[in-house]
Design a protein around this motif. Sequence first.
Motif, PDB file in Angstrom:
ATOM      1  N   LYS A   2     -17.158   2.703  11.118  1.00 34.27           N
ATOM      2  CA  LYS A   2     -16.434   1.273  10.419  1.00 34.27           C
ATOM      3  C   LYS A   2     -15.802   1.602   9.134  1.00 34.27           C
ATOM      4  N   GLN A   3     -15.300   0.405   8.717  1.00 29.86           N
ATOM      5  CA  GLN A   3     -14.515   0.613   7.085  1.00 29.86           C
ATOM      6  C   GLN A   3     -15.448   1.696   6.414  1.00 29.86           C
ATOM      7  N   ALA A   4     -14.628   2.522   5.746  1.00 28.18           N
ATOM      8  CA  ALA A   4     -15.534   3.525   4.963  1.00 28.18           C
ATOM      9  C   ALA A   4     -15.071   3.194   3.699  1.00 28.18           C
ATOM     10  N   PHE A   5     -16.155   3.360   2.599  1.00 31.66           N
ATOM     11  CA  PHE A   5     -15.957   3.311   1.201  1.00 31.66           C
ATOM     12  C   PHE A   5     -15.331   4.443   0.695  1.00 31.66           C
ATOM     13  N   PRO A   6     -14.172   4.316  -0.036  1.00 32.31           N
ATOM     14  CA  PRO A   6     -13.490   5.615  -0.705  1.00 32.31           C
ATOM     15  C   PRO A   6     -14.202   6.002  -1.681  1.00 32.31           C
ATOM     16  N   GLN A 321     -29.039   3.774   1.959  1.00 30.92           N
ATOM     17  CA  GLN A 321     -28.719   2.552   1.906  1.00 30.92           C
ATOM     18  C   GLN A 321     -26.923   2.449   1.913  1.00 30.92           C
ATOM     19  N   MET A 322     -26.500   3.842   1.918  1.00 29.28           N
ATOM     20  CA  MET A 322     -24.858   3.765   1.511  1.00 29.28           C
ATOM     21  C   MET A 322     -24.096   3.632   2.800  1.00 29.28           C
ATOM     22  N   PRO A 323     -22.844   3.023   2.429  1.00 23.84           N
ATOM     23  CA  PRO A 323     -22.239   2.527   3.672  1.00 23.84           C
ATOM     24  C   PRO A 323     -21.411   4.033   4.233  1.00 23.84           C
TER      25      PRO A 323
END
Length: 396
Positions: A2-6, A321-323
């Motif tokens: 799913k949408q990843a955090f840059p 807890q990280m995306p």
Amino acid sequence: MKQAFPVFLIDLDSVLIEPRGYRLSVQAALRYFTNRMGLGDLYPGEEIIERFEAINMTCEWDITPILLASVFEGLLRKNPGFQLPSGILQACETIADQHLDPPVLVFDSVIEVLSRHFQPGMEYATLALELSLPRSPEAPFPMLAGHTLLTAILAGTRLMDGALTTRVFQHFTLGAERFEHFTGQPRLFDSVSYLETNDQVLLGGQTRQKLLQHWQQKKMGVCVYTARPSLPVKGDVKTYNYSPEAEVALKALALEELPLVAAGKMGWLALQTGKRVDQLTKPSPVQALAAIGTAVTRQIESALWAASELYFENHADGFWQMPPLSIHVFEDAGGNINAVRKAAELLAAAGLPNRVTAWGIANNPQKREALRNAGANLVEKVDQAIEQAFQMEGIA
């Protein structure tokens, strides 16, 4: 995924800033010794330094003594049977008294042998000393193998009371006054800080503004990560790792707001965990993990602990807890990109999905080849790489 955090992990030297001060400090430190030999300036030029960096020999505390050892090696090769004392300055004086001619410096075999034996976490100066046993077929300095002079040159390059080459080098990087302040040792000679007077900013103003804006708006995580010495997380311990050389660079870049994971932070972690600092500092994956954690959470101390616990104890609590992450690494050394990939593999194994995009910033053919082998997208300037990464993430 799913949408990843840059997440942007950006190296400092030769990426954000051209470390001319370090280069000139290496040259000045070598000249300090060769002038005492009566040989003048024997600095071999930037091509040799870039070849060192291509095998991930990026620390000047390794480069300086290896250059000096190469000078003594060349002198003994040119003057068979010449006897040198065990102390560096005494050896310099003996050479001056004999009015020896400058040697031809040869680096091919040194680079080949050291690169073949190097493993992540090693110090090149220590490795060169360990390989230089008497009659060793793998000795990078066969004429000096087993000589106590070689021990004086290569041993203790990270210790405050260790290698003379490091103390001389630090006079030029820090300046004599700051050297006295941070080390508590009397200066050997007067010098200005070459970092303050010679480093050149490589990051363009427009790219810097966009990077800060996106970070401030929390559209992405950013961490400047470097093997440059820096201040520790907290406390005041006398060690070369804790001189604020990385902070000097961030001030020149106007990036003081960004999180910084540098040698001082890793040195602090080494003291807390009982590990050697070279086990934690890049190309170790521990520093890459710490930089990733810091970029996401903006909490340096907890990220350092999380990195150590994942790498050494396989405990991933600090990352749970990280995306999902889209990690971009901007480097000039292939080995450090491999360390980030290893860190990403550890995170994936712990259940944190991620992908890595590597950007290699270099013009030197050997460095570009090493970056290409590490799977990097090759670009010439960091602005170009950051702008392309923005576009990939849709945050341009």
